[in-house]
Motif scaffolding. Sequence first.
Motif, PDB file in Angstrom:
ATOM      1  N   LYS A   1      41.144  48.760  34.595  1.00  0.00           N
ATOM      2  CA  LYS A   1      41.963  49.900  35.039  1.00  0.00           C
ATOM      3  C   LYS A   1      43.444  49.627  34.778  1.00  0.00           C
ATOM      4  CE  LYS A   1      39.067  51.792  38.743  1.00  0.00           C
ATOM      5  NZ  LYS A   1      38.933  51.939  40.205  1.00  0.00           N
ATOM      6  N   LEU A   2      43.886  48.395  35.080  1.00  0.00           N
ATOM      7  CA  LEU A   2      45.298  48.035  34.870  1.00  0.00           C
ATOM      8  C   LEU A   2      45.650  48.101  33.386  1.00  0.00           C
ATOM      9  CD1 LEU A   2      45.665  45.016  37.347  1.00  0.00           C
ATOM     10  CD2 LEU A   2      46.234  47.409  37.759  1.00  0.00           C
ATOM     11  N   TYR A   3      44.691  47.731  32.548  1.00  0.00           N
ATOM     12  CA  TYR A   3      44.890  47.835  31.088  1.00  0.00           C
ATOM     13  C   TYR A   3      45.013  49.297  30.678  1.00  0.00           C
ATOM     14  CZ  TYR A   3      43.211  48.308  26.256  1.00  0.00           C
ATOM     15  OH  TYR A   3      43.053  48.678  24.947  1.00  0.00           O
ATOM     16  N   GLU A   4      44.120  50.136  31.199  1.00  0.00           N
ATOM     17  CA  GLU A   4      44.128  51.559  30.841  1.00  0.00           C
ATOM     18  C   GLU A   4      45.363  52.284  31.383  1.00  0.00           C
ATOM     19  OE1 GLU A   4      40.306  53.040  32.077  1.00  0.00           O
ATOM     20  OE2 GLU A   4      39.249  51.682  30.717  1.00  0.00           O
ATOM     21  N   MET A   5      45.949  51.731  32.469  1.00  0.00           N
ATOM     22  CA  MET A   5      47.205  52.289  32.986  1.00  0.00           C
ATOM     23  C   MET A   5      48.392  51.874  32.119  1.00  0.00           C
ATOM     24  SD  MET A   5      46.963  51.640  37.073  1.00  0.00           S
ATOM     25  CE  MET A   5      45.606  52.245  38.071  1.00  0.00           C
ATOM     26  N   GLY A   6      48.157  50.895  31.226  1.00  0.00           N
ATOM     27  CA  GLY A   6      49.225  50.432  30.344  1.00  0.00           C
ATOM     28  C   GLY A   6      50.151  49.432  30.985  1.00  0.00           C
ATOM     29  N   ILE A   7      49.681  48.733  32.058  1.00  0.00           N
ATOM     30  CA  ILE A   7      50.570  47.781  32.739  1.00  0.00           C
ATOM     31  C   ILE A   7      50.118  46.327  32.592  1.00  0.00           C
ATOM     32  CG2 ILE A   7      51.509  49.445  34.367  1.00  0.00           C
ATOM     33  CD1 ILE A   7      49.556  48.470  36.465  1.00  0.00           C
ATOM     34  N   CYS A   8      48.903  46.120  32.098  1.00  0.00           N
ATOM     35  CA  CYS A   8      48.419  44.762  31.795  1.00  0.00           C
ATOM     36  C   CYS A   8      47.686  44.800  30.460  1.00  0.00           C
ATOM     37  CB  CYS A   8      47.478  44.243  32.892  1.00  0.00           C
ATOM     38  SG  CYS A   8      48.333  43.827  34.418  1.00  0.00           S
TER      39      CYS A   8
ATOM     40  N   HIS B   1      47.966  39.332  30.375  1.00  0.00           N
ATOM     41  CA  HIS B   1      49.360  39.240  30.815  1.00  0.00           C
ATOM     42  C   HIS B   1      49.887  40.620  31.194  1.00  0.00           C
ATOM     43  CE1 HIS B   1      49.486  40.036  26.454  1.00  0.00           C
ATOM     44  NE2 HIS B   1      50.604  40.698  26.692  1.00  0.00           N
ATOM     45  N   VAL B   2      50.974  40.618  31.930  1.00  0.00           N
ATOM     46  CA  VAL B   2      51.626  41.872  32.327  1.00  0.00           C
ATOM     47  C   VAL B   2      52.298  42.482  31.096  1.00  0.00           C
ATOM     48  CG1 VAL B   2      53.771  40.691  32.982  1.00  0.00           C
ATOM     49  CG2 VAL B   2      53.245  42.928  33.956  1.00  0.00           C
ATOM     50  N   VAL B   3      52.318  43.826  31.002  1.00  0.00           N
ATOM     51  CA  VAL B   3      53.027  44.473  29.893  1.00  0.00           C
ATOM     52  C   VAL B   3      54.037  45.515  30.371  1.00  0.00           C
ATOM     53  CG1 VAL B   3      51.187  44.054  28.221  1.00  0.00           C
ATOM     54  CG2 VAL B   3      51.210  46.202  29.480  1.00  0.00           C
ATOM     55  N   ASP B   4      53.927  45.939  31.647  1.00  0.00           N
ATOM     56  CA  ASP B   4      54.864  46.947  32.149  1.00  0.00           C
ATOM     57  C   ASP B   4      54.769  47.014  33.673  1.00  0.00           C
ATOM     58  OD1 ASP B   4      56.752  48.975  32.201  1.00  0.00           O
ATOM     59  OD2 ASP B   4      55.684  50.275  30.792  1.00  0.00           O
ATOM     60  N   VAL B   5      55.693  47.740  34.283  1.00  0.00           N
ATOM     61  CA  VAL B   5      55.628  47.969  35.728  1.00  0.00           C
ATOM     62  C   VAL B   5      54.855  49.264  35.973  1.00  0.00           C
ATOM     63  CG1 VAL B   5      57.740  46.714  36.271  1.00  0.00           C
ATOM     64  CG2 VAL B   5      57.876  49.137  35.680  1.00  0.00           C
TER      65      VAL B   5
ATOM     66  N   LYS C   1      47.018  46.486  43.437  1.00  0.00           N
ATOM     67  CA  LYS C   1      48.298  45.793  43.677  1.00  0.00           C
ATOM     68  C   LYS C   1      48.096  44.285  43.699  1.00  0.00           C
ATOM     69  CE  LYS C   1      50.678  49.260  46.507  1.00  0.00           C
ATOM     70  NZ  LYS C   1      50.975  49.625  47.898  1.00  0.00           N
ATOM     71  N   LYS C   2      47.037  43.851  44.393  1.00  0.00           N
ATOM     72  CA  LYS C   2      46.767  42.406  44.511  1.00  0.00           C
ATOM     73  C   LYS C   2      46.534  41.780  43.147  1.00  0.00           C
ATOM     74  CE  LYS C   2      44.708  42.538  49.150  1.00  0.00           C
ATOM     75  NZ  LYS C   2      43.443  42.498  49.915  1.00  0.00           N
ATOM     76  N   LEU C   3      45.686  42.417  42.341  1.00  0.00           N
ATOM     77  CA  LEU C   3      45.359  41.828  41.038  1.00  0.00           C
ATOM     78  C   LEU C   3      46.551  41.916  40.088  1.00  0.00           C
ATOM     79  CD1 LEU C   3      42.742  40.468  40.020  1.00  0.00           C
ATOM     80  CD2 LEU C   3      42.404  42.456  38.586  1.00  0.00           C
ATOM     81  N   TYR C   4      47.274  43.013  40.148  1.00  0.00           N
ATOM     82  CA  TYR C   4      48.473  43.159  39.310  1.00  0.00           C
ATOM     83  C   TYR C   4      49.478  42.057  39.653  1.00  0.00           C
ATOM     84  CZ  TYR C   4      52.799  45.088  37.379  1.00  0.00           C
ATOM     85  OH  TYR C   4      53.984  45.246  36.691  1.00  0.00           O
ATOM     86  N   ASP C   5      49.719  41.846  40.936  1.00  0.00           N
ATOM     87  CA  ASP C   5      50.659  40.809  41.380  1.00  0.00           C
ATOM     88  C   ASP C   5      50.203  39.422  40.905  1.00  0.00           C
ATOM     89  OD1 ASP C   5      52.947  39.926  43.112  1.00  0.00           O
ATOM     90  OD2 ASP C   5      51.337  38.939  44.220  1.00  0.00           O
ATOM     91  N   LEU C   6      48.900  39.173  40.988  1.00  0.00           N
ATOM     92  CA  LEU C   6      48.353  37.887  40.543  1.00  0.00           C
ATOM     93  C   LEU C   6      48.626  37.670  39.054  1.00  0.00           C
ATOM     94  CD1 LEU C   6      46.537  35.572  41.803  1.00  0.00           C
ATOM     95  CD2 LEU C   6      44.625  36.712  40.685  1.00  0.00           C
ATOM     96  N   ILE C   7      48.385  38.709  38.247  1.00  0.00           N
ATOM     97  CA  ILE C   7      48.572  38.608  36.797  1.00  0.00           C
ATOM     98  C   ILE C   7      50.058  38.460  36.449  1.00  0.00           C
ATOM     99  CG2 ILE C   7      48.353  39.860  34.605  1.00  0.00           C
ATOM    100  CD1 ILE C   7      45.742  41.092  35.802  1.00  0.00           C
ATOM    101  N   VAL C   8      50.924  39.237  37.118  1.00  0.00           N
ATOM    102  CA  VAL C   8      52.371  39.151  36.847  1.00  0.00           C
ATOM    103  C   VAL C   8      52.877  37.749  37.167  1.00  0.00           C
ATOM    104  CG1 VAL C   8      54.664  40.040  37.393  1.00  0.00           C
ATOM    105  CG2 VAL C   8      52.729  41.586  37.354  1.00  0.00           C
TER     106      VAL C   8
END
Length: 780
Positions: free
Chosen positions: A305-312, A370-374, A384-391
């Motif tokens: 999902k984070l990939y499809e949102m364009g943020i990871c 890896h993170v690609v955007d906010v 949020k938890k997984l995004y924070d972990l990856i960032v």
Amino acid sequence: MTDLIICEKPNVAKKIASALGNPKKKSNNGIPYYELERNGKKIIVASAVGHLFTLEEEKTGEKKKFGEYPVFNIKWVPASTIKGKEYVQKYINTLKKLAKEADEFYIASDWDIEGELIGYHALYYCCGKNDAKRMRFSSLTKNEIIKAYENPDRVDFGLVDAGDSRHRVDWYYGINVSRALMQSIRAVNRWQTMSTGRVQGPALSFLVDRELEIKKFVPKPYWVIGAHLKNELLAIHEKDKFWDEKEANEIYNRIKDEKEAIISSIKKTKKKIKPNPPFDLGTLQREAHRIFRFSPKKTQEIAQKLYEMGICSYPRTSSQKLPKDDNYIKDILTKVSNHGDYKKYAELILRENRKPIEGKKSDPAHPAIHVVDVPKELLNDDEKKLYDLIVRRTLAAFWDNAEREYINVVLNIDGENFKLSGSRTIKEGWHEIYYFTKFDEKELPSLRKNDKIPVEKITIERKETKPPKRYTMASIIKELESRELGTKATRADIVEKLVKRGYLIDDGSLKVTDLGIAVIETLKKYCPEIIDEKMTRELEKKLDRLQKRTIKKENVLKDAENKLRAILEEVKKKEKEIGKELVEKIDTTNKSLKTVGKCECGGDLIIIKTKGKKRFIGCTNYPECKKTYPLPQKGRIKILNETCEICGAPIISIDNQKVCINPECPSKISNEDKKEMEKAEKSEKICPKCGGKLVVKKGIYGAFLGCENYPKCRYTEKLNNKTKTEKAEKVVVGKCPECGGDLIMRKGRFGEFIGCSNYPKCRYTEKIKNEKTKTKKEKK
């Protein structure tokens, strides 16, 4: 000229269209697609919805018996033929319609075996084309998408053939072996749905080996001699484990009255600890399970999902290396510097032009996760938890080493050497950013050689060796990876299927059920080749060769068919013996899966389902014992074989939340709840649905308000309907002894507890002492 770009999912289509221009959203029979112009050319961006096609047995015209096997004549058909996937046909129809307008075709599905197959099937079956341009990208950033569109590759037919062959061989094994097991059970006049697969069998096999090792384990006693020193320090005899009780007692009796220890030596070691490498999928799944208790499948789904949102970046990767493109990295860090939590780290990395560390693993298709955007949209708590972990893992890869000091002290007590160790962090380094890695902080007082330290007491303790640990949802992924079973994309699904089919129970660790053991022992006895890891690994190597075009697809499929035919012929000869053994274990397993615990009357408390498919917990001694406990009608129940510390009733898990089955358990009703209950009883609230009175009720999750006209009216509401502002108020009860933060009252799955406000950086917790948990000494 018109280009048709075929994506894997609708939200990816939207991202790609927006990156290439200013798209207009259109639809065909409710299915969205996008039109735009770029450099004078019309572009249509449409999508599949995952796999549009599935494998099905070919109808030959001959009448076959139900469950007949072996079957090898299969073909690809629309996935809309599967119950519940009828919606897929609309996507197929939309692509067929749009293909008529197109002159040039692009595949923009995920860049892996499954993505290549999904894209090719859409191209071949919907558009009637054999080849197309291929967009390859690892993140859905504007620059990456434009680059992929302007510099396309071609369809990788090695990947297509490998994907097609894997699906076919998995179908061969899954359908035929499952049918063979079910027909064996039918041979003894019983019916049971059974299922296994090419990788599931070998995976379950080594889990059964571990389970049997645990069951057969005989603990071996040993003795540990400890010296309790001043300042609550504990030193252990240098021998660590005494296997001879006589020797241990002789030493203990000789030194038990000693009151002084002399420091023989002190060794201090400073160690630099490098940052962890960026995440590959397996490591991300293990970390998310360790920190957040996410299942591997859940982690994979959120990461997608984070990939499809364009943020990871794309998550299904084996790589631990970030992209080498400096401009790409600089662009990402600039975007991340706009996020308050990460601003100072990203800005310093940019200012000092820091380079990241990397791990050993690589992947020819994709870099590390890896993170690609906010985020541009609101994330839910788990995202949020997984995004924070990856960032944090991404940023920490650019950071300084952490520095730790380790101290090893040898003490002499009447000629016997004891060991005392300590450790502390000298420089936080990357640990300041990625604080999820736990460092043990065990500070020792200032000590010098020949110092004398008071000994408060010498103890001897009998202990026993412990059986090997069961695998967890995290460690099983690593084990599958090391055994080369499954792929990075399928390992999470393999474990989930074994749990779903009743072969495993996940109660924090993976316990194999009697049914799981029975299936493997039966297969080992009558057809061991099916669960042979070597055969599975050999096929994976063939698929790799197929991907590189050094072997023919027809040869791979024919070889798999011939091996399976030989195995299934042997199974057919022994159907009754296999069926008898399976049925015995199925009956034992069914009983254990229903038994929650013991009733006060001595009977078993079991899960009972009525004809109307309602469920509750009742006693096997009914009608003499009419004890019952309510259950929610939805949610996955797991038997934990645990009892509540407060009331002694059994504890079960509902959708991974542990709950005591007793609605009257004091742990479910806090002092705050009691006040709310008193208010509710006085307020005479009215049901908004039927006008009845709302009364206080008690259920498995605690007290709530429900309509007095139940079951005609099923309206309920929470006992405490506080606003978000009111809920945010923290009750501070003290200071954390580990980090100095505030200790606050929290609510968890077992009720209220005290925890540190700096969670998750500090994980200190303590129980709330009530009358039942106070010691005898405290009560006096």
